[in-house]
Design a protein around this motif. Structure first.
Motif, PDB file in Angstrom:
ATOM      1  N   GLY A 261      44.778  45.990  39.032  1.00  0.00           N
ATOM      2  CA  GLY A 261      44.142  45.286  40.144  1.00  0.00           C
ATOM      3  C   GLY A 261      45.171  44.558  40.989  1.00  0.00           C
ATOM      4  N   CYS A 263      48.066  44.314  43.691  1.00  0.00           N
ATOM      5  CA  CYS A 263      48.453  45.107  44.867  1.00  0.00           C
ATOM      6  C   CYS A 263      49.933  44.907  45.157  1.00  0.00           C
ATOM      7  CB  CYS A 263      47.613  44.691  46.066  1.00  0.00           C
ATOM      8  SG  CYS A 263      45.856  44.988  45.783  1.00  0.00           S
ATOM      9  N   SER A 264      50.671  44.361  44.198  1.00  0.00           N
ATOM     10  CA  SER A 264      52.086  44.086  44.436  1.00  0.00           C
ATOM     11  C   SER A 264      52.862  45.402  44.566  1.00  0.00           C
ATOM     12  CB  SER A 264      52.665  43.279  43.277  1.00  0.00           C
ATOM     13  OG  SER A 264      52.798  44.116  42.154  1.00  0.00           O
ATOM     14  N   PRO A 285      37.328  48.847  47.236  1.00  0.00           N
ATOM     15  CA  PRO A 285      36.496  47.659  47.463  1.00  0.00           C
ATOM     16  C   PRO A 285      35.439  47.866  48.549  1.00  0.00           C
ATOM     17  CG  PRO A 285      38.846  47.118  47.611  1.00  0.00           C
ATOM     18  CD  PRO A 285      38.752  48.582  47.374  1.00  0.00           C
ATOM     19  N   SER A 315      42.443  49.576  41.638  1.00  0.00           N
ATOM     20  CA  SER A 315      41.900  49.205  42.944  1.00  0.00           C
ATOM     21  C   SER A 315      43.050  48.950  43.911  1.00  0.00           C
ATOM     22  CB  SER A 315      41.078  47.918  42.810  1.00  0.00           C
ATOM     23  OG  SER A 315      41.957  46.864  42.465  1.00  0.00           O
ATOM     24  N   SER A 316      44.241  48.935  43.372  1.00  0.00           N
ATOM     25  CA  SER A 316      45.433  48.539  44.139  1.00  0.00           C
ATOM     26  C   SER A 316      45.557  49.341  45.441  1.00  0.00           C
ATOM     27  CB  SER A 316      46.679  48.775  43.286  1.00  0.00           C
ATOM     28  OG  SER A 316      46.424  48.434  41.949  1.00  0.00           O
ATOM     29  N   ALA A 317      45.907  48.616  46.497  1.00  0.00           N
ATOM     30  CA  ALA A 317      46.068  49.275  47.794  1.00  0.00           C
ATOM     31  C   ALA A 317      47.254  48.635  48.508  1.00  0.00           C
ATOM     32  CB  ALA A 317      44.799  49.093  48.612  1.00  0.00           C
ATOM     33  N   VAL A 322      44.599  46.167  52.162  1.00  0.00           N
ATOM     34  CA  VAL A 322      44.122  44.908  51.577  1.00  0.00           C
ATOM     35  C   VAL A 322      43.701  43.961  52.700  1.00  0.00           C
ATOM     36  CG1 VAL A 322      44.821  42.864  50.246  1.00  0.00           C
ATOM     37  CG2 VAL A 322      45.515  45.127  49.472  1.00  0.00           C
ATOM     38  N   ALA A 334      36.520  39.309  48.238  1.00  0.00           N
ATOM     39  CA  ALA A 334      37.077  40.635  47.906  1.00  0.00           C
ATOM     40  C   ALA A 334      37.725  40.583  46.526  1.00  0.00           C
ATOM     41  CB  ALA A 334      38.101  41.049  48.964  1.00  0.00           C
ATOM     42  N   GLY A 335      38.534  39.527  46.297  1.00  0.00           N
ATOM     43  CA  GLY A 335      39.241  39.404  45.020  1.00  0.00           C
ATOM     44  C   GLY A 335      38.267  39.330  43.853  1.00  0.00           C
ATOM     45  N   GLU A 339      37.807  41.980  40.847  1.00  0.00           N
ATOM     46  CA  GLU A 339      38.077  41.504  39.475  1.00  0.00           C
ATOM     47  C   GLU A 339      36.865  41.757  38.585  1.00  0.00           C
ATOM     48  OE1 GLU A 339      39.345  37.352  39.593  1.00  0.00           O
ATOM     49  OE2 GLU A 339      40.694  37.914  41.224  1.00  0.00           O
ATOM     50  N   GLY A 361      48.218  42.783  36.845  1.00  0.00           N
ATOM     51  CA  GLY A 361      47.703  41.732  37.719  1.00  0.00           C
ATOM     52  C   GLY A 361      47.328  40.507  36.907  1.00  0.00           C
ATOM     53  N   GLY A 362      47.806  39.325  37.331  1.00  0.00           N
ATOM     54  CA  GLY A 362      47.532  38.084  36.609  1.00  0.00           C
ATOM     55  C   GLY A 362      46.045  37.744  36.603  1.00  0.00           C
ATOM     56  N   THR A 364      43.592  39.661  37.452  1.00  0.00           N
ATOM     57  CA  THR A 364      42.876  40.802  36.871  1.00  0.00           C
ATOM     58  C   THR A 364      42.900  40.688  35.343  1.00  0.00           C
ATOM     59  OG1 THR A 364      43.653  42.088  38.755  1.00  0.00           O
ATOM     60  CG2 THR A 364      42.719  43.332  36.906  1.00  0.00           C
ATOM     61  N   GLY A 405      51.670  41.041  38.230  1.00  0.00           N
ATOM     62  CA  GLY A 405      51.857  42.110  39.219  1.00  0.00           C
ATOM     63  C   GLY A 405      53.278  42.595  39.429  1.00  0.00           C
TER      64      GLY A 405
HETATM   65  P1  ADP Z   1      49.168  39.858  40.964  1.00  0.00           P
HETATM   66  O1  ADP Z   1      49.618  39.559  39.565  1.00  0.00           O
HETATM   67  O2  ADP Z   1      49.938  40.973  41.614  1.00  0.00           O
HETATM   68  O3  ADP Z   1      49.052  38.629  41.825  1.00  0.00           O
HETATM   69  P2  ADP Z   1      46.330  39.650  40.607  1.00  0.00           P
HETATM   70  O4  ADP Z   1      45.436  40.468  39.736  1.00  0.00           O
HETATM   71  O5  ADP Z   1      46.644  38.244  40.155  1.00  0.00           O
HETATM   72  O6  ADP Z   1      47.680  40.461  40.819  1.00  0.00           O
HETATM   73  O7  ADP Z   1      45.742  39.504  42.057  1.00  0.00           O
HETATM   74  C1  ADP Z   1      45.330  40.594  42.817  1.00  0.00           C
HETATM   75  C2  ADP Z   1      44.036  40.226  43.527  1.00  0.00           C
HETATM   76  O8  ADP Z   1      43.780  41.214  44.512  1.00  0.00           O
HETATM   77  C3  ADP Z   1      42.849  40.203  42.579  1.00  0.00           C
HETATM   78  O9  ADP Z   1      42.003  39.163  42.931  1.00  0.00           O
HETATM   79  C4  ADP Z   1      42.207  41.558  42.852  1.00  0.00           C
HETATM   80  O10 ADP Z   1      40.821  41.578  42.536  1.00  0.00           O
HETATM   81  C5  ADP Z   1      42.439  41.710  44.343  1.00  0.00           C
HETATM   82  N1  ADP Z   1      42.416  43.107  44.776  1.00  0.00           N
HETATM   83  C6  ADP Z   1      42.692  44.195  44.037  1.00  0.00           C
HETATM   84  N2  ADP Z   1      42.595  45.326  44.766  1.00  0.00           N
HETATM   85  C7  ADP Z   1      42.269  44.935  46.020  1.00  0.00           C
HETATM   86  C8  ADP Z   1      42.048  45.638  47.236  1.00  0.00           C
HETATM   87  N3  ADP Z   1      42.143  46.956  47.313  1.00  0.00           N
HETATM   88  N4  ADP Z   1      41.708  44.908  48.318  1.00  0.00           N
HETATM   89  C9  ADP Z   1      41.619  43.556  48.254  1.00  0.00           C
HETATM   90  N5  ADP Z   1      41.828  42.837  47.146  1.00  0.00           N
HETATM   91  C10 ADP Z   1      42.146  43.505  46.023  1.00  0.00           C
END
Ligand code: ADP
Length: 421
Positions: A261, A263-264, A285, A315-317, A322, A334-335, A339, A361-362, A364, A405
């Motif tokens: 999850g 998007c990094s 999403p 879901s990563s984009a 995003v 969205a987040g 999640e 993802g943290g 996630t 991430g």
């Molecule tokens: P990182 O560790 O990279 O910060 P996280 O999981 O903490 O990753 O945060 C990523 C956030 O982005 C989460 O809230 C996730 O639900 C959200 N997310 C994931 N995919 C998408 C997307 N395609 N569009 C928008 N938000 C997204």
């Protein structure tokens, strides 16, 4: 068995980071998620790290949670206590580092502690009380713009003094470089001078080991994961810890899966790499928002895949997509929606027999651990710096790798599974 080192961490990935350091130094560590239940079984762990979400809570709540975690650790005969925060000293003038440290000191009936966020391996060094991130002062680093805890002053003696009731002193580089004895005498001088807190300089790992040695008798130590480096050796010297590290880690047999999850950039690279080798399913999403049951679709897809191979659900984009989603739905909505979907996917995959799961993802990871109702994680071997395999300790038994991430090499996903026997 009683706990040698009991830690309270102000966030989840920080707790894992500390646990990982202690395991590498020969301890058996368990990370507990939130204030533990009275009957939580921590097995044969000699280090227990309670992961709170107290970094940005109002100070009163951070104190309440930290004291509850402390009471649990104290009741289990913990010998030494550690308050773990970020190596960039993430806090505001209201707290929470100072107020939590002072509440813990009072509860432990101790009048002196140290504060050392230095983590030289990650470029966080502390010189004459000033924290550097790479080659710039903290106040010139990206941390000056942090949305919740902007750090605009690199002088940590000043920063901590604004958060505490009692005086803050410094153990400067020259004293630290002199070794453990020299640091101990600096502690004595500060205590005699009425100081309750000491910021302690460190620009290298040997410094951290000196500080660890000098701090053997402190009831409470506060800092980043770096300053924990030298603590296990104190227990070894006291005959409380075996000479050699024992990694007693067993991944339960079962299917393997990855949920991403984040998007990094790093995670997107890892996804692209994995897609050359394994099947993947995208949770979009926009489709979720339109009411499509993407979770059911993903789980039906997963059931139809070759159970011998890992599968990837993500879901990563990229940033442009995003941004579009966030503009349409709002960043938080969205987040949270994504999640929630990924957390339900995790639960469904568990029900399908997945027992080895990597989460990218943290936030996630937090959502997945919640959905799986995992009370605690036993820390296993390190996959890449800062990311260990873990074994869940609740009723649902599985091996989990929770990756922040930006962490991990490009082949992280498949490499993780290759490590497991
Ligand atoms: P990182 O560790 O990279 O910060 P996280 O999981 O903490 O990753 O945060 C990523 C956030 O982005 C989460 O809230 C996730 O639900 C959200 N997310 C994931 N995919 C998408 C997307 N395609 N569009 C928008 N938000 C997204």
């Amino acid at each position: 068995m009683s706990i040698l080192l009991g830690a309270i961490a102000d966030d989840f990935t920080g707790a894992t980071d500390l646990a990982n350091t202690l395991v590498k130094e020969g301890m058996r560590a368990v990370q507990v998620i939130g204030v533990p239940d009275a009957d939580l079984d921590f097995g044969d762990a000699n280090a227990v790290i309670v992961a709170l979400k107290s970094r940005t809570e109002p100070p009163a709540e951070a104190i309440e949670d930290s004291l509850a975690a402390l009471a649990w650790l104290k009741a289990r005969g913990t010998r030494q206590f550690f308050f773990k925060y970020c190596s960039t000293f993430d806090s505001t003038d209201a707290g929470n580092i100072g107020p939590v440290a002072e509440a813990l000191m009072e509860a432990l009936d101790t009048d002196f502690t140290i504060a050392c966020p230095a983590f030289p391996a990650n470029g966080r060094t502390l010189f004459n009380g000033h924290l550097f991130v790479g080659d710039v002062l903290l106040s010139d680093s990206g941390m000056k713009n942090h949305p919740l805890t902007p750090m605009t002053d690199a002088n940590l003696v000043r920063v901590l003094a604004r958060q505490t009731k009692k005086p803050v002193g410094l153990v400067p580089y020259a004293a630290v470089d002199g070794g453990a004895e020299s640091i101990r005498s600096a502690y004595s001088n500060l205590k005699a001078g009425g100081f309750a807190h000491a910021i302690v300089d460190a620009i290298s790992d040997p410094h951290l080991r000196f500080i660890g040695e000098a701090s053997a008798d402190l009831k409470l130590i506060t800092g980043g994961s770096g300053v924990a480096l030298g603590l296990p050796e104190n227990f070894r010297k006291q005959g409380l810890l075996q000479a050699s590290a024992t990694t007693d880690f067993h991944a339960p047999p079962g299917r393997t899966a990855i949920i991403a999850g984040s998007c990094s950039q790093a995670t997107r690279g890892q996804i692209a790499h994995a897609q050359k080798h394994i099947a993947s399913f995208l949770i979009d999403p926009m489709e979720l928002a339109a009411g499509q049951d993407k979770v059911a679709e993903a789980l039906a897809w997963a059931r139809a895949q070759n159970a011998e191979l890992p599968i990837l659900i993500y879901s990563s984009a990229d940033p442009e997509l995003v941004k579009q989603v966030q503009e349409k739905l709002g960043r938080e909505k969205a987040g949270a929606m994504v999640e929630d979907a990924l957390a339900r996917v995790a639960l469904g995959l568990y029900e399908q027999g997945v027992r080895r799961l990597v989460v990218a993802g943290g936030e996630t990871s937090g959502a997945v651990v919640n959905a799986l109702q995992v009370p605690a994680l036993r820390i296993g071997p390190e996959i890449d710096p800062g990311v260990p395999w873990t074994e869940t300790m609740g009723p649902k038994k599985l091996a989990l790798a929770l990756k922040s991430g930006n962490f991990g090499t490009q082949d992280f996903f498949l490499k993780s599974f290759a490590m497991l026997s």
